[in-house]
Write a protein that holds these residues in place. Structure first.
Motif, PDB file in Angstrom:
ATOM      1  N   ASP A   1      53.235  50.567  62.834  1.00  0.00           N
ATOM      2  CA  ASP A   1      52.825  50.648  64.241  1.00  0.00           C
ATOM      3  C   ASP A   1      51.800  49.536  64.461  1.00  0.00           C
ATOM      4  OD1 ASP A   1      54.439  52.832  64.320  1.00  0.00           O
ATOM      5  OD2 ASP A   1      52.869  54.296  64.727  1.00  0.00           O
TER       6      ASP A   1
ATOM      7  N   GLU B   1      49.143  47.555  66.029  1.00  0.00           N
ATOM      8  CA  GLU B   1      48.056  47.693  67.004  1.00  0.00           C
ATOM      9  C   GLU B   1      46.770  47.245  66.337  1.00  0.00           C
ATOM     10  OE1 GLU B   1      48.895  51.856  67.210  1.00  0.00           O
ATOM     11  OE2 GLU B   1      47.204  52.400  65.950  1.00  0.00           O
TER      12      GLU B   1
ATOM     13  N   HIS C   1      56.101  49.977  70.848  1.00  0.00           N
ATOM     14  CA  HIS C   1      55.102  51.052  70.681  1.00  0.00           C
ATOM     15  C   HIS C   1      54.449  51.326  72.042  1.00  0.00           C
ATOM     16  CE1 HIS C   1      52.602  53.690  68.382  1.00  0.00           C
ATOM     17  NE2 HIS C   1      51.539  52.937  68.293  1.00  0.00           N
TER      18      HIS C   1
ATOM     19  N   HIS D   1      49.099  51.798  74.552  1.00  0.00           N
ATOM     20  CA  HIS D   1      48.722  52.936  73.715  1.00  0.00           C
ATOM     21  C   HIS D   1      48.254  54.176  74.492  1.00  0.00           C
ATOM     22  CE1 HIS D   1      47.742  54.723  69.744  1.00  0.00           C
ATOM     23  NE2 HIS D   1      48.589  53.809  69.325  1.00  0.00           N
TER      24      HIS D   1
ATOM     25  N   PRO E   1      52.867  56.202  71.117  1.00  0.00           N
ATOM     26  CA  PRO E   1      51.531  56.234  70.528  1.00  0.00           C
ATOM     27  C   PRO E   1      51.199  57.650  70.062  1.00  0.00           C
ATOM     28  CG  PRO E   1      51.514  54.992  72.564  1.00  0.00           C
ATOM     29  CD  PRO E   1      52.889  55.578  72.438  1.00  0.00           C
ATOM     30  N   SER E   2      50.710  57.767  68.842  1.00  0.00           N
ATOM     31  CA  SER E   2      50.329  59.071  68.270  1.00  0.00           C
ATOM     32  C   SER E   2      51.463  60.100  68.341  1.00  0.00           C
ATOM     33  CB  SER E   2      49.077  59.623  68.962  1.00  0.00           C
ATOM     34  OG  SER E   2      48.024  58.704  68.860  1.00  0.00           O
TER      35      SER E   2
ATOM     36  N   HIS F   1      49.740  51.563  59.585  1.00  0.00           N
ATOM     37  CA  HIS F   1      49.174  50.681  60.612  1.00  0.00           C
ATOM     38  C   HIS F   1      48.492  49.487  59.929  1.00  0.00           C
ATOM     39  CE1 HIS F   1      49.071  54.818  62.220  1.00  0.00           C
ATOM     40  NE2 HIS F   1      49.359  54.263  63.381  1.00  0.00           N
TER      41      HIS F   1
HETATM   42 ZN   LIG Z   1      49.671  53.634  67.560  1.00  0.00          ZN
END
Ligand SMILES: [Zn+2]
Length: 292
Positions: free
Chosen positions: A11, A13, A84, A88, A124-125, A229
């Motif tokens: 992911d 970010e 993604h 976010h 996201p998440s 990540h």
């Molecule tokens: Zn993320």
């Protein structure tokens, strides 16, 4: 039968774009904070290349717009670029209209940068939770072929998790069409289904848990899906003052991630989600991404 090749997913970010820091870091400050993602990505690309592994990289549109050369470099190395979302915001905090805009805009920017169609999305998440299934319809309508957001676990306190989700890759039939779902892997332990496929679980739990989860996938004849990540390989990242539990979850074990990744990549074979979909393109069974 040879063991399935698993999915290595990233992911993409910055260290300051994590949902847990939303209350600490304003989106309006993102542009002035130190960017560290290129160094972190260089380390990941080097590890992947050394082990001849391919990854699916879910990229934030916000980041892609500012780091287009980095995204091209990842694609040139043979990895898959997927979305993604834009900035976010979790699906639980979006209206359907805002979600559509986010997946539309990020797909367009990523395709413009790489010249390759974007097929996949990860929220996201992992924030496509029960009640937010409209997001799957919007993904289909916007031209996505697969989703990797339904984490089939029950997580105390909520935030994410789709407890009734099927734990292996499968097709989801919606009125808008058929979407492949590639959930992050879980570990069945004494009748419980535990998250074990990456992130904090990979850093803080014994390495043997991730290994056991992937071995269980192999016994079922399906690819497992691991995620990480870029900031998780960077112990030197600037740290935010956050509550104790967030600190452990976010900063714990950072110094050991690269070593653990080395071990994982040495032990298992990894490829992109796109490749798995291509191999199973003619499979029409309800759980058609699997070999079962
Ligand atoms: Zn993320």
């Amino acid at each position: 039968m040879s063991a399935p090749t698993h999915h290595f997913t990233i992911d993409l970010e910055e260290y300051f774009q994590v949902s847990a820091f939303e209350g600490r870091v304003a989106r309006s400050d993102w542009g002035i904070l130190e960017s560290r993602v290129s160094g972190q990505v260089a380390l990941l690309l080097e590890l992947l290349a050394r082990h001849e592994a391919r990854a699916t990289v879910f990229v934030l549109g916000w980041l892609a717009e500012r780091q287009s050369e980095l995204i091209r470099e990842i694609a040139r190395a043979g990895h898959e670029i997927a979305s993604h979302g834009w900035d976010h915001v979790r699906v639980t905090h979006q209206t359907p209209r805002q979600f559509r805009r986010s997946v539309q805009r990020s797909k367009a920017v990523l395709e413009q940068i790489t010249g390759t169609p974007v097929l996949g999305f990860r929220a996201p998440s992992f924030s496509i939770v029960p009640g937010r299934e409209w997001a799957l319809d919007i993904l289909l309508e916007e031209g996505y072929r697969y989703d990797s957001s339904l984490f089939p676990v029950r997580r105390p306190g909520g935030g994410y998790g789709y407890p009734t989700g099927y734990p292996d890759p499968h097709w989801i039939e919606r009125s808008a069409g058929r979407l492949a779902e590639i959930p992050p892997s879980t570990l069945d332990l004494c009748g419980m289904r535990l998250p074990a496929a990456g992130g904090a679980y990979f850093r803080l739990f014994p390495y043997s848990m991730v290994r056991a989860a992937l071995r269980q996938c192999e016994r079922r004849g399906v690819p497992g899906t691991f995620y990480i990540h870029p900031w998780e390989v960077d112990p030197a990242q600037p740290r935010f003052k956050v509550p104790w539990s967030t600190r452990v979850r976010h900063y714990g074990g950072l110094g050991g991630t690269a070593r653990r990744l080395e071990r994982l990549l040495g032990e298992f074979r990894f490829t992109t989600i796109e490749r798995t979909l291509w191999q199973h393109r003619n499979n029409r069974q309800p759980q058609g991404v699997t070999d079962a």
